[in-house]
Write a protein that holds these residues in place. Structure first.
Motif: not given
Length: 375
Positions: A326-335, A337-339
């Motif tokens: 869950g943590y890695n999925d959230m980091k990937t999606e946030l990255k 999104f910001l990208q």
């Protein structure tokens, strides 16, 4: 209606990374949890002066990094960057009514500490604060390696060279106070652009070499004289003085990398440096660059201690995997999104961030509600 000033995400990320690197270089070399007082006069550490506890008009005092966090939280602090051979003053006689929370038992004063107007938030020969609200000139400040005061580039009396961050500077006042340092300048100091231009045109010959270095190695000398010279190496400073090469004795002096290793360390010069309080010049590990490298190494060693991973140790294997995924999925999606904002140079607004986390929250609610079956 004036438009709100905006910056792109790229600008924010670059500025944040630069500030983080600067802060870690200064702070990572010092202990943020324990008062440095028990260590005595620390070779080099990050220091602060508390304008709340010791304002101008009182005795100057300095506190270590840990005490600035624990004992002076919320106070008006002056950041002093780093100082050498300093012992934390927090809670001693100079602090009426304040006791150090980290190490209460301290001597009344630390007699070997050295203080300056920096401890009252004033810097340079102009004795102005930094940042200075009344100064409209953009000018970097550079620290003298001897007195450790910070001076404006325009007040150094010389041209500031390129790559100044890799070079140590001794201000004009300290050079004049320790006259023998001028002898080294013509041979070791970084030349000003004007001098370099003259040399390119052939107007100035190469630096003269002391006569003792010009002598042929083939000249036979009595064996007793050779053994005596081997036991007592010649004084390089004296040789440079006899060479007679000089430079205009004005303005601050910038020194090239590794210049300290070229200073004479014979017994006479060691006594001279000790009497002048300059023995640290023979110690290449004394430099701010060495201190910052130590901080960077400490930070790299500590990168493996992730608070998240420490918390995971208390969970079973299944729970650990669920949280990690869950943590890695959230980091990937946030990255991702910001990208999209970074690639287009767009500004990320609070509403954008809020929208992202609302979407994440809706996803979690759908996942937690389990499968939905229609009849």
């Amino acid at each position: 209606m004036c438009e709100e000033q905006t910056v792109s995400l790229v600008d924010v990320l670059e500025e944040d990374e630069e500030l983080e690197e600067e802060a870690s270089a200064v702070l990572a070399g010092s202990d943020s949890d324990h008062c440095s007082y028990p260590q005595g006069y620390v070779k080099r550490q990050a220091l602060y002066a508390c304008n709340t506890c010791t304002p101008q008009g009182s005795e100057a005092a300095g506190v270590c990094l840990a005490c600035s966090y624990t004992c002076h939280e919320g106070h008006d602090l002056f950041e002093l960057y780093t100082k050498r051979n300093f012992r934390c003053d927090c809670g001693n006689r100079k602090f009426s009514g304040l006791q150090c929370k980290l190490h209460p038992e301290k001597d009344d004063v630390n007699s070997l500490n050295k203080y300056s107007h920096n401890f009252f938030g004033l810097y340079c020969t102009c004795r102005r604060p930094y940042p200075d609200p009344d100064d409209q000139v953009e000018d970097e400040m550079i620290q003298c390696v001897v007195c450790e005061d910070w001076l404006h580039g325009r007040h150094l009396g010389c041209v500031v060279p390129d790559c100044v961050e890799m070079q140590e500077m001794i201000c004009e006042s300290c050079m004049n106070k320790h006259q023998f340092l001028w002898t080294y300048v013509a041979h070791l100091g970084v030349q000003s652009p004007a001098v370099q231009k003259k040399e390119e045109k052939g107007e100035q010959s190469e630096p003269s070499i002391p006569e003792s270095e010009e002598k042929s190695d083939n000249i036979d000398e009595p064996s007793c004289k050779r053994s005596r010279e081997e036991a007592e190496p010649s004084c390089r400073l004296k040789e440079l003085q006899e060479a007679g090469q000089k430079r205009d004795q004005s303005g601050a002096v910038f020194w090239p990398p590794a210049w300290r290793s070229k200073l004479c360390s014979c017994s006479s010069c060691q006594v001279r440096l000790s009497d002048a309080g300059l023995s640290f010049l023979l110690d290449e590990s004394d430099t701010v660059l060495a201190y910052e490298n130590k901080g960077k190494n400490n930070e790299q060693r500590q990168q493996g201690h992730d608070p998240l991973m420490s918390a995971l140790d208390n969970l079973n294997r299944v729970q650990q995997l669920e949280i990690i995924h869950g943590y890695n999925d959230m980091k990937t999606e946030l990255k991702d999104f910001l990208q999209t904002f970074a690639s287009e140079g767009k500004v990320v607004t609070p509403d954008d961030i809020r929208q992202f986390f609302e979407q994440q929250s809706r996803k979690r609610r759908r996942a937690d509600s389990g499968p939905f079956f229609c009849s």
